[in-house]
Scaffold this active site. Structure first.
Site, PDB file in Angstrom:
ATOM      1  N   HIS A  81      10.786  -1.614 -13.577  1.00  0.00           N
ATOM      2  CA  HIS A  81       9.661  -1.808 -12.660  1.00  0.00           C
ATOM      3  C   HIS A  81       8.374  -1.268 -13.271  1.00  0.00           C
ATOM      4  O   HIS A  81       8.403  -0.406 -14.152  1.00  0.00           O
ATOM      5  CB  HIS A  81       9.944  -1.262 -11.256  1.00  0.00           C
ATOM      6  CG  HIS A  81      10.136   0.223 -11.129  1.00  0.00           C
ATOM      7  ND1 HIS A  81       9.087   1.119 -11.141  1.00  0.00           N
ATOM      8  CD2 HIS A  81      11.248   0.978 -10.948  1.00  0.00           C
ATOM      9  CE1 HIS A  81       9.556   2.348 -10.951  1.00  0.00           C
ATOM     10  NE2 HIS A  81      10.865   2.294 -10.854  1.00  0.00           N
ATOM     11  N   ASP A  83       5.589  -0.476 -11.170  1.00  0.00           N
ATOM     12  CA  ASP A  83       4.832   0.341 -10.215  1.00  0.00           C
ATOM     13  C   ASP A  83       5.316   1.791 -10.235  1.00  0.00           C
ATOM     14  O   ASP A  83       6.396   2.090 -10.760  1.00  0.00           O
ATOM     15  CB  ASP A  83       4.929  -0.241  -8.796  1.00  0.00           C
ATOM     16  CG  ASP A  83       6.372  -0.380  -8.286  1.00  0.00           C
ATOM     17  OD1 ASP A  83       7.290  -0.566  -9.120  1.00  0.00           O
ATOM     18  OD2 ASP A  83       6.584  -0.291  -7.073  1.00  0.00           O
ATOM     19  N   ASP A 113      10.180   7.705 -14.261  1.00  0.00           N
ATOM     20  CA  ASP A 113      10.528   6.743 -13.187  1.00  0.00           C
ATOM     21  C   ASP A 113       9.523   5.614 -13.144  1.00  0.00           C
ATOM     22  O   ASP A 113       8.536   5.694 -12.444  1.00  0.00           O
ATOM     23  CB  ASP A 113      10.568   7.461 -11.837  1.00  0.00           C
ATOM     24  CG  ASP A 113      10.870   6.485 -10.710  1.00  0.00           C
ATOM     25  OD1 ASP A 113      11.307   5.353 -10.985  1.00  0.00           O
ATOM     26  OD2 ASP A 113      10.647   6.850  -9.544  1.00  0.00           O
ATOM     27  N   GLU A 147       8.977  -2.118  -6.812  1.00  0.00           N
ATOM     28  CA  GLU A 147      10.271  -1.444  -6.664  1.00  0.00           C
ATOM     29  C   GLU A 147      10.131  -0.210  -5.791  1.00  0.00           C
ATOM     30  O   GLU A 147      11.045   0.165  -5.073  1.00  0.00           O
ATOM     31  CB  GLU A 147      10.834  -1.061  -8.036  1.00  0.00           C
ATOM     32  CG  GLU A 147      12.298  -0.651  -8.028  1.00  0.00           C
ATOM     33  CD  GLU A 147      12.564   0.802  -7.663  1.00  0.00           C
ATOM     34  OE1 GLU A 147      13.708   1.123  -7.331  1.00  0.00           O
ATOM     35  OE2 GLU A 147      11.617   1.624  -7.694  1.00  0.00           O
ATOM     36  N   GLU A 148       8.978   0.441  -5.890  1.00  0.00           N
ATOM     37  CA  GLU A 148       8.811   1.723  -5.192  1.00  0.00           C
ATOM     38  C   GLU A 148       8.581   1.579  -3.694  1.00  0.00           C
ATOM     39  O   GLU A 148       8.495   2.562  -2.981  1.00  0.00           O
ATOM     40  CB  GLU A 148       7.671   2.537  -5.825  1.00  0.00           C
ATOM     41  CG  GLU A 148       7.952   2.986  -7.259  1.00  0.00           C
ATOM     42  CD  GLU A 148       9.080   4.019  -7.361  1.00  0.00           C
ATOM     43  OE1 GLU A 148       9.681   4.386  -6.338  1.00  0.00           O
ATOM     44  OE2 GLU A 148       9.345   4.454  -8.497  1.00  0.00           O
TER      45      GLU A 148
HETATM   46 ZN   LIG Z   1      12.136   3.937 -10.245  1.00  0.00          ZN
END
Ligand SMILES: [Zn+2]
Length: 444
Positions: A81, A83, A113, A147-148
């Site tokens: 991802h 974002d 992340d 995704e977040e």
């Molecule tokens: Zn993540």
């Protein structure tokens, strides 16, 4: 691995961090198109076909593909991802969006992340493409938006509307592969499943009145406070499931710890003694969790409120359904359960993939080649990732990556959505090696 490849990964990751694709949950945040641009430009000279899909302006997803020669061979998707979650810079020792490299560590929101993996997947993908990689199976790279939050503009939309472009037999996304020390060699967790979520609003009712005479009033705020207290004190049953048991035995924390960590009777008590990061993980992996996070209510200082809304983030274990959650809520609230209305606004059942798969075997082989004496252990993640959409669509999806020994499990866990997020360059190197070797092993 050449320093050139590491430098590429560092540069690309710094770019993605500086793009500040902060997803605050609103449809017009994120603006991941900026990172889709950067990645398209980076991959553009490799002769690959790139596709962009957008369900909403500014929220582009990017797909790159190396088509296999054998239609019966598997498709492997690398999904990262683009974002990140918001930051509070006050808690950081460095600018969270400067993407600074300091003493071999790259700092910034998204460094673990999961822009680190999004970047290294792209570096490996480009390297394979430029080397003339012609596998039997198909390799797909997906830089995904949103995704977040809920995946509405990313994975969910892609699987609904552009399924042919992204669907794969095997999916690898965030995250795992942090090295857990063991006498026989590092154990590398692979996320094979994730908890579900049941986000709900609890409407607490009362009777309005003048706040100058509160005696024996039915104050919704006072009731809500008691509800929050009961939720915080609630002790849901401990569930020692198969993935947890295999993880503990695989990592091997020593006889005493192994026993305590897999005993439903003593685990909660034992969590009180563990280091905080491990304690939270161990607890969340084996329990349904209830976290009250938002409260809204009241209209005026001199009015007894008749309505207060409490929002609760509930995370469920594999196999649990909404009805199980409602039973636990009733249990937690006791006599107050009859005085509230519970409205779920995001229900998302736990998902998992089988452990016995060709992808697992391949990851085990290539990981041993990169990290000496390593072996894989299954793990359940307590958060949600885009893997859930692919598991529901029929893919085997794992969370993986590789990290250097410098990064402890505790640090890793605390940097997720936390302060001072950063990644060492050796970890970027290891992940890049992994993606290249895994594609060759599984698809050639
Ligand atoms: Zn993540």
């Amino acid at each position: 691995m050449s320093t050139e490849t590491v430098n590429e990964a560092v540069d690309l990751l710094a770019h993605l961090i500086r793009n500040q694709c902060v997803n605050d949950g609103t449809p017009d945040s994120g603006f991941e198109s900026r990172s889709a641009d950067v990645l398209a430009q980076y991959l553009g000279d490799s002769g690959l076909d790139l596709q962009r899909f957008s369900a909403r302006p500014g929220r582009d997803n990017l797909v790159a593909r190396i088509e296999g020669s054998d239609p019966t061979a598997p498709t492997l998707l690398y999904m990262g991802h683009t974002d990140v979650v918001p930051v509070n810079p006050d808690g950081w020792r460095r600018d969270p969006f400067a993407g600074e490299l300091v003493d071999g560590e790259l700092w910034g929101r998204g460094a673990v992340d999961m822009l680190n993996l999004t970047a290294t997947m792209a570096v490996a993908f480009r390297k394979l493409a430029k080397s003339g990689f012609k596998p039997r199976g198909t390799l797909v790279y997906l830089a995904v938006a949103d995704e977040e939050n809920l995946g509405t503009w990313g994975a969910e939309y892609l699987l609904e509307s552009e399924r042919d472009a992204v669907m794969a037999d095997f999916v690898v996304t965030e995250a795992g592969g942090f090295q857990m020390p063991n006498a026989e060699g590092p154990r590398l967790p692979v996320i094979v499943g994730e908890k579900g979520s049941y986000w709900c609003r609890i409407a607490v009712h009362g009777t309005p009145g003048h706040a100058s005479q509160p005696f024996r009033t039915d104050n919704a705020l006072v009731t809500a406070a008691e509800i929050v207290r009961r939720l915080a004190e609630y002790r849901p049953p401990t569930v020692i499931h198969d993935t947890w048991e295999r993880f503990i035995k695989g990592v091997d924390f020593g006889e005493e710890w192994n026993a305590k960590l897999t005993d439903a009777e003593t685990l909660t008590e034992f969590c009180e003694e563990l280091p905080i990061g491990l304690a939270r993980q161990a607890h969340a992996c084996t329990h349904t969790t209830f976290a009250p996070t938002i409260i809204h209510g009241g209209t005026k200082t001199n009015v007894i409120p008749d309505l207060v809304n409490v929002e609760v983030d509930i995370r469920t274990l594999p196999g649990q359904r909404a009805s199980d959650v409602r039973k636990m809520l009733d249990d937690a609230l006791g006599d107050l359960a009859a005085h509230v209305d519970v409205t779920p606004f995001d229900e998302n059942e736990s998902t998992s993939s089988e452990i016995d798969s060709a992808l697992w075997a391949s990851m085990e082989r290539v990981s041993k080649g990169i990290v000496e004496n390593a072996s894989l252990v299954p793990f359940l993640t307590v958060g949600a990732t885009d893997a859930r959409f692919f598991r529901r669509a029929g893919s085997v999806a794992y969370g993986y990556g590789l990290f250097s020994r410098k990064l402890s499990f505790d640090d890793y866990a605390s940097m997720f959505h936390g302060n001072d997020e950063r990644i060492d360059t050796e970890s970027l190197d290891l992940s890049t090696q992994l993606w290249e070797a895994l594609a060759r092993d599984l698809l050639e």
